[in-house]
Design a protein around this motif. Structure first.
Motif, PDB file in Angstrom:
ATOM      1  N   PHE A  20       7.043  -7.382   1.794  1.00  0.00           N
ATOM      2  CA  PHE A  20       6.753  -7.498   2.865  1.00  0.00           C
ATOM      3  C   PHE A  20       6.003  -8.881   3.862  1.00  0.00           C
ATOM      4  O   PHE A  20       6.388  -8.869   4.877  1.00  0.00           O
ATOM      5  CB  PHE A  20       4.601  -7.547   1.768  1.00  0.00           C
ATOM      6  N   SER A  36       6.257  -2.920   9.293  1.00  0.00           N
ATOM      7  CA  SER A  36       6.468  -3.469   7.809  1.00  0.00           C
ATOM      8  C   SER A  36       5.726  -2.318   7.196  1.00  0.00           C
ATOM      9  O   SER A  36       4.958  -2.295   6.379  1.00  0.00           O
ATOM     10  CB  SER A  36       7.845  -4.032   7.258  1.00  0.00           C
ATOM     11  N   ASN A 174       2.528   4.622  -2.633  1.00  0.00           N
ATOM     12  CA  ASN A 174       3.337   3.762  -1.860  1.00  0.00           C
ATOM     13  C   ASN A 174       4.308   3.883  -2.564  1.00  0.00           C
ATOM     14  O   ASN A 174       4.428   2.929  -3.982  1.00  0.00           O
ATOM     15  CB  ASN A 174       2.010   2.837  -1.556  1.00  0.00           C
ATOM     16  N   PHE A 320       1.883   5.541   5.801  1.00  0.00           N
ATOM     17  CA  PHE A 320       3.178   5.220   5.304  1.00  0.00           C
ATOM     18  C   PHE A 320       3.655   6.367   5.686  1.00  0.00           C
ATOM     19  O   PHE A 320       3.575   8.109   4.765  1.00  0.00           O
ATOM     20  CB  PHE A 320       3.700   5.096   4.376  1.00  0.00           C
TER      21      PHE A 320
HETATM   22  N1  GLN Z   1       0.511  -2.631   0.093  1.00  0.00           N
HETATM   23  C1  GLN Z   1       1.113  -3.401   2.081  1.00  0.00           C
HETATM   24  C2  GLN Z   1       1.865  -2.528   1.964  1.00  0.00           C
HETATM   25  O1  GLN Z   1       2.495  -1.557   0.746  1.00  0.00           O
HETATM   26  C3  GLN Z   1       1.662  -4.767   1.344  1.00  0.00           C
HETATM   27  C4  GLN Z   1       0.253  -5.560   0.747  1.00  0.00           C
HETATM   28  C5  GLN Z   1       1.082  -6.882   0.901  1.00  0.00           C
HETATM   29  O2  GLN Z   1       1.683  -7.817   1.529  1.00  0.00           O
HETATM   30  N2  GLN Z   1       0.713  -7.468  -0.618  1.00  0.00           N
HETATM   31  O3  GLN Z   1       2.206  -2.876   2.618  1.00  0.00           O
END
Ligand code: GLN
Ligand code: PMP
Length: 385
Positions: A20, A36, A174, A320
């Protein structure tokens, strides 16, 4: 600077910087639209921001109680009672944490002993496995396979051993956007009956479940709730991922252990934020609005991408959308998202980052928690590919 120590034996030798951070930095560097890392590009409700200001000015600026501000714990208990018919005592069964990431780490730290096995479902959210490893546990991987990314309960049954201490689940999921069904929860409930396995249920996307489906919280299933720590995050629910405020619920015996670790990992969480959230949570209708907002964005995103060469995978929940890009390129997913970012100006996440072995199925993840304008600009670029 002198080079000391000369050799450092890493506790996480295979871990680099999270995908990320890597992709958001690349997006910024190239001025790309950042689909992203998962966060909204629109702001939190003005009323919530005003409450934060008021609470800070009202002098709520010293340490909050270790378990969290009582008004917030009461609001959380009232919420899960109304939504899931679940009964958690604010004094002993609810703890406010510095984000879901801290709650997850704390849950693993307080329950997993060296040599314990922890079952996770792959593709797996990137913080789980390092949390298990840092605490001396062994991650065991169940597979959510394409095309539907559904759990395979026969495989899970085979993975359970006398050393299985914990199962970590995440629904809505996710990165895949899948949502577990009542049948999934019943299968899990049957599997853990007569064992000492603890469930850690990551439900941070609990309010983003689409098409009339119901969020199947472990809290609805007594055989699961009695052995579960449940995590949710205000970041997702109120468009404030940067506040890093979340919470954990669990029956008293588990919560007692959780707090033993929490008090030395975070101790307590940003105080005025907790007062502001407690007040804002009383506002009716928020969860329905949130669901409608994200379902609308999902529909716009899917409809436009439907006329592109991307192949849409199902999206039943979360913010997402995963796609296959095989009709556009035969590159690996990391190479493809890098090119998408640098040459086409849209950043995405390669789903191989969610597999321990980096398995690459040619799938990438877009975050559609973005304003109508951002989505439109990104879609204009993506449909040209
Ligand atoms: N959980 C968020 C994602 O899946 C990002 C969280 C993070 O950047 N640690 O994009
Ligand atoms: N679990 C999942 C599945 C997530 O997607 C995220 C963040 N996007 C987290 C946990 C962490 O949430 P927080 O930002 O509250 O630490």
């Amino acid at each position: 600077m002198p080079s000391y120590p000369r050799s450092l034996s890493s506790r996480l030798p295979e871990v680099g910087t999270t995908i990320f951070t890597v992709m958001s930095a690349l997006a910024q560097q190239h001025g790309a639209i950042n689909l992203s890392q998962g966060f909204p590009d629109f702001d939190a409700p003005a009323e919530l921001l005003a409450l934060l200001d008021q609470q800070a000015r009202a002098g709520h600026n010293q340490y909050a109680p270790m378990a969290g501000v009582l008004a917030l714990r009461e609001a959380i208990a009232a919420k899960v009672s109304a939504l899931y018919g679940a009964s958690y005592h604010p004094d002993t069964e609810v703890t406010v944490t510095a984000g879901a990431t801290q709650a997850i780490f704390t849950a693993v730290a307080c329950l997993v002993r060296p040599g314990d096995e922890v079952i996770v479902f792959e593709p797996v959210y990137d913080s789980y496995v390092p949390a298990i490893q840092l605490n001396g546990g062994t991650p065991v991987f169940a597979r959510l396979g394409l095309p539907g990314y559904r759990p395979d309960w026969k495989q899970v049954a085979q993975l359970i051993t006398p050393r299985t201490r914990m199962i970590i689940l995440n629904t809505p999921h996710n990165p895949t956007g899948t949502v577990w069904t009542a049948e999934d929860m019943q299968r899990l409930e049957a599997l853990v009956r007569d064992t000492d396995i603890v469930i850690l249920s990551d439900e941070v996307y609990e309010h983003m479940v689409f098409d009339g489906a119901r969020h199947e919280s472990v809290m609805r299933y007594p055989g699961l709730a009695e052995r579960s720590l449940v995590v949710s995050s205000f970041g997702k629910t109120y468009h404030v991922t940067g506040w890093k405020v979340a919470y954990c619920l669990g029956p008293q015996a588990l919560m007692t252990e959780f707090r033993k670790a929490h008090q030395f990992i975070a101790f307590s969480v940003h105080t005025p934020t907790q007062y502001a959230l407690a007040e804002f949570m009383a506002k009716p209708g928020w969860y329905e609005q949130l669901k409608a907002l994200y379902q609308g964005k999902r529909d716009i995103f899917r409809q436009a991408l439907g006329s592109s060469r991307f192949e849409l995978l199902p999206c039943q929940g979360t913010y997402f959308q995963c796609v296959k890009y095989g009709a556009i390129s035969d590159e690996g997913d990391r190479a493809f998202v890098e090119r998408l970012t640098t040459e086409y100006g849209v950043a995405a996440i390669p789903v191989s980052a969610f597999y321990k072995g980096g398995d690459d199925f040619g799938v990438i993840r877009f975050c559609f928690a973005k304003s109508a304008t951002t989505l439109q600009q990104a879609l204009e670029r993506l449909i040209k590919l």
